[in-house]
Scaffold this active site. Structure first.
Site, PDB file in Angstrom:
ATOM      1  N   GLY A   1      35.722  -1.440  28.073  1.00 53.08           N
ATOM      2  CA  GLY A   1      33.982  -0.838  27.919  1.00 53.08           C
ATOM      3  C   GLY A   1      33.788  -0.556  26.597  1.00 53.08           C
ATOM      4  O   GLY A   1      34.361  -0.360  25.186  1.00 53.08           O
TER       5      GLY A   1
ATOM      6  N   PHE B   1      28.788   4.208  19.564  1.00 55.40           N
ATOM      7  CA  PHE B   1      29.790   4.039  18.410  1.00 55.40           C
ATOM      8  C   PHE B   1      31.289   4.187  18.005  1.00 55.40           C
ATOM      9  O   PHE B   1      31.883   3.875  18.055  1.00 55.40           O
ATOM     10  CB  PHE B   1      29.815   5.457  17.893  1.00 55.40           C
ATOM     11  CG  PHE B   1      28.032   5.507  17.674  1.00 55.40           C
ATOM     12  CD1 PHE B   1      27.152   4.621  17.103  1.00 55.40           C
ATOM     13  CD2 PHE B   1      27.874   7.261  17.614  1.00 55.40           C
ATOM     14  CE1 PHE B   1      26.497   5.009  16.783  1.00 55.40           C
ATOM     15  CE2 PHE B   1      26.568   7.408  16.945  1.00 55.40           C
ATOM     16  CZ  PHE B   1      25.805   6.387  16.688  1.00 55.40           C
TER      17      PHE B   1
ATOM     18  N   LYS C   1      38.922   6.823  24.664  1.00 54.02           N
ATOM     19  CA  LYS C   1      37.429   6.685  24.386  1.00 54.02           C
ATOM     20  C   LYS C   1      37.877   6.715  22.772  1.00 54.02           C
ATOM     21  O   LYS C   1      37.658   7.934  22.328  1.00 54.02           O
ATOM     22  CB  LYS C   1      35.910   7.188  25.363  1.00 54.02           C
ATOM     23  CG  LYS C   1      34.530   7.074  24.717  1.00 54.02           C
ATOM     24  CD  LYS C   1      33.394   8.047  24.813  1.00 54.02           C
ATOM     25  CE  LYS C   1      33.152   7.163  26.047  1.00 54.02           C
ATOM     26  NZ  LYS C   1      31.689   7.611  26.819  1.00 54.02           N
TER      27      LYS C   1
ATOM     28  N   ASP D   1      20.582   9.928  31.156  1.00 50.39           N
ATOM     29  CA  ASP D   1      21.084   8.584  31.486  1.00 50.39           C
ATOM     30  C   ASP D   1      21.369   8.082  32.742  1.00 50.39           C
ATOM     31  O   ASP D   1      22.441   7.709  32.542  1.00 50.39           O
ATOM     32  CB  ASP D   1      21.545   8.494  30.567  1.00 50.39           C
ATOM     33  CG  ASP D   1      21.484   6.634  29.910  1.00 50.39           C
ATOM     34  OD1 ASP D   1      22.669   6.313  29.248  1.00 50.39           O
ATOM     35  OD2 ASP D   1      21.298   6.119  30.431  1.00 50.39           O
TER      36      ASP D   1
ATOM     37  N   LYS E   1      23.332   5.755  35.500  1.00 48.27           N
ATOM     38  CA  LYS E   1      22.530   4.684  35.608  1.00 48.27           C
ATOM     39  C   LYS E   1      24.011   4.247  35.922  1.00 48.27           C
ATOM     40  O   LYS E   1      24.581   4.638  35.954  1.00 48.27           O
ATOM     41  CB  LYS E   1      21.985   3.718  34.779  1.00 48.27           C
ATOM     42  CG  LYS E   1      23.312   4.187  33.416  1.00 48.27           C
ATOM     43  CD  LYS E   1      22.272   3.293  32.017  1.00 48.27           C
ATOM     44  CE  LYS E   1      23.401   3.688  30.878  1.00 48.27           C
ATOM     45  NZ  LYS E   1      22.980   3.396  29.596  1.00 48.27           N
TER      46      LYS E   1
ATOM     47  N   ASN F   1      27.228   4.553  34.718  1.00 47.27           N
ATOM     48  CA  ASN F   1      28.394   5.682  33.953  1.00 47.27           C
ATOM     49  C   ASN F   1      28.987   5.943  35.565  1.00 47.27           C
ATOM     50  O   ASN F   1      28.662   7.040  35.073  1.00 47.27           O
ATOM     51  CB  ASN F   1      26.906   6.974  33.853  1.00 47.27           C
ATOM     52  CG  ASN F   1      26.896   6.446  32.440  1.00 47.27           C
ATOM     53  OD1 ASN F   1      26.588   5.537  31.319  1.00 47.27           O
ATOM     54  ND2 ASN F   1      25.025   6.636  31.675  1.00 47.27           N
TER      55      ASN F   1
ATOM     56  N   ASP G   1      30.590   9.141  30.864  1.00 47.92           N
ATOM     57  CA  ASP G   1      29.733   8.653  29.779  1.00 47.92           C
ATOM     58  C   ASP G   1      28.916  10.424  29.322  1.00 47.92           C
ATOM     59  O   ASP G   1      27.235  10.000  30.673  1.00 47.92           O
ATOM     60  CB  ASP G   1      29.078   8.006  30.105  1.00 47.92           C
ATOM     61  CG  ASP G   1      28.632   6.727  27.674  1.00 47.92           C
ATOM     62  OD1 ASP G   1      27.690   6.577  28.640  1.00 47.92           O
ATOM     63  OD2 ASP G   1      28.347   8.178  27.091  1.00 47.92           O
TER      64      ASP G   1
ATOM     65  N   THR H   1      18.825   4.419  29.186  1.00 51.21           N
ATOM     66  CA  THR H   1      18.385   3.204  28.921  1.00 51.21           C
ATOM     67  C   THR H   1      16.640   2.730  29.430  1.00 51.21           C
ATOM     68  O   THR H   1      16.335   3.396  30.865  1.00 51.21           O
ATOM     69  CB  THR H   1      19.176   2.745  30.005  1.00 51.21           C
ATOM     70  OG1 THR H   1      20.597   3.217  29.484  1.00 51.21           O
ATOM     71  CG2 THR H   1      19.512   1.132  30.125  1.00 51.21           C
TER      72      THR H   1
END
Ligand SMILES: CN(C)[C@H]1CCc2nc(NC(=O)c3cccc([C@H]4CCCN4C(=O)Nc4cccc(C#N)c4)c3)sc2C1
Length: 421
Positions: free
Chosen positions: A81, A85, A103, A196, A198, A201, A214, A235
């Protein structure tokens, strides 16, 4: 206050802070501080104070870095993924052979865009939530360049990839929507709004059950369950009208913004595209701001009245949006009550719509291939002549749920005291 408390008690209180993984002066935080100071003073050998400090502490802090969990304890396997950043990679811990998702967030990118505070909520939620619905953080560590989070690997992949590869029936959509409702309720009960929600995630474990991942856009609600924020996050396709409005004025909103996103997700599962899709960003914003006129259901796709009713109950003005009065009214909606496959209490043990096919513990076929960056040379900090404190924003990020060694020794000492008393 400590007035009048004798030194033994004050020392005991100090110990309590130092061994509490949630405290800003816990062992990991104190070790971060010394290491940060040696990183930040490295470029200042010209200045006597920094030179003296560096020559005294560089050795000891190297010893600390080598003994704490660190990047070299993990063997990278594959990138799975990419975010603004950094990346997420499938890695294997060398000693135990256990696979994890790692991550990596670039400190340089965050400092360059003065955006180096969002990761605290993500770290704390994944470290301390102790919920089956939330990806678990096993370790967090850092070096001069990056932050690293070692989390559960979710071999079932994300729901965006699943929606691309499978037709979703209404009963499958009901299952995934229900698990999202429970996961979202867990986040809200921790006092956070996600902002967020979606399918990117939403990840599936090896058994095909869902966890949220996330949490960079999560924000703590204040005592009356509201958030005052001007930063537009999320998003475009899944963002609620009230967050859009908060771009111009200081928006005040509550957890209902997440229920809006669930409505968009349910629509997308059942109708194959998001309800306010447009070629351009501004087109999507316009459709969301005028959602009363723009929410339409393609005639040719069969849709039950309960499904349509639930989508409309979520994609409506916040003052009448389902979920405003708590998760109970969402769970009681006919879309969820007219079936027998599972109950809200047993769903995480119930059978799943799609069982992930996995050839091995490092199977990444349920994630889409991620193109490697063209090897663009990573920008790094310019060596500065003055103490700029680049590393200060990251002190306290490191975390290990094997804090035990310090605890055991302390509790053992207490135990011995008791014995001797
Ligand atoms: C604008 N400011 C305020 C901030 C708003 C919030 C924010 N979030 C960021 N986030 C990132 O930069 C980032 C980096 C790598 C991966 C991911 C996600 C997006 C793609 C996949 N992913 C992710 O977290 N995957 C994940 C997570 C956990 C387990 C597994 C597995 N298996 C996979 C995000 S940068 C940033 C700026």
């Amino acid at each position: 206050t400590t007035i009048g408390k004798d030194l033994t008690q004050r020392t005991r209180q100090l110990e309590d802070y130092i061994v509490d993984p949630r405290s800003f002066i816990c062992v990991d935080s104190l070790l971060d501080s010394l290491i940060a100071l040696t990183y930040d003073s490295e470029g200042l050998k010209k200045t006597k104070n920094f030179d003296t400090f560096f020559s005294k502490f560089n050795g000891p802090t190297r010893d600390i870095r080598e003994r704490r969990i660190n990047f070299d304890d993990f063997e990278p396997i594959k990138i799975i993924g990419r975010g603004a950043f950094g990346t997420v990679d499938l890695v294997r811990r060398k000693t135990s052979g256990q696979v994890y998702a790692m991550k990596t967030l670039s400190k340089f990118e965050m400092l360059k865009r003065s955006d180096s505070a969002f990761f605290w909520e993500e770290r704390n939620i994944m470290a301390f939530s102790n919920s089956d619905w939330i990806v678990k953080l096993h370790y967090a560590f850092q070096d001069a360049k990056n932050l690293y989070m070692i989390m559960d690997y979710m071999p079932g992949g994300d729901l965006i990839t699943l929606l691309e590869r499978y037709e979703i029936s209404e009963s499958s959509a009901r299952f995934y929507c229900a698990e999202v409702v429970l996961a979202l309720d867990a986040i809200h009960n921790l006092g956070y709004i996600h902002r967020d929600i979606k399918p990117d995630n939403m990840l599936l474990d090896a058994r095909g059950h869902l966890k949220l991942a996330d949490f960079g856009t999560c924000v703590k609600m204040d005592k009356d369950g509201l958030v005052r924020s001007d930063t537009a996050v999320g998003t475009p396709d899944y963002i609620s009208p009230e967050i859009l409005k908060s771009q111009s004025t200081i928006g005040v909103y509550g957890r209902e913004v997440d229920w809006w996103s669930v409505g968009v997700f349910l629509y997308e599962m059942l109708l194959g595209e998001t309800p306010f899709y447009a070629e351009s960003l501004v087109g999507t914003y316009h459709k969301i701001m005028n959602h009363r006129e723009n929410l339409a259901f393609p005639e040719e796709i069969p849709l039950s009245t309960e499904a349509r009713s639930l989508i409309c109950a979520f994609l409506t003005d916040r003052s009448i949006r389902l979920g405003k009065n708590g998760v109970g009214e969402v769970k009681a909606h006919p879309f969820f009550t007219n079936h027998t496959e599972w109950t809200w209490e047993t769903i995480r043990k119930a059978s799943v719509p799609i069982v992930p096919s996995l050839a091995s513990d490092e199977d990444t076929t349920n994630f889409n291939e991620i193109e490697n960056t063209d090897g663009s040379p990573e920008e790094t900090f310019s060596v500065s002549k003055t103490f700029v404190g680049n590393q200060l924003s990251f002190i306290g990020f490191s975390f290990s749920n094997e804090q035990q060694p310090f605890l055991d020794r302390r509790s053992m000492s207490t135990f011995n005291n008791l014995n001797n008393s």
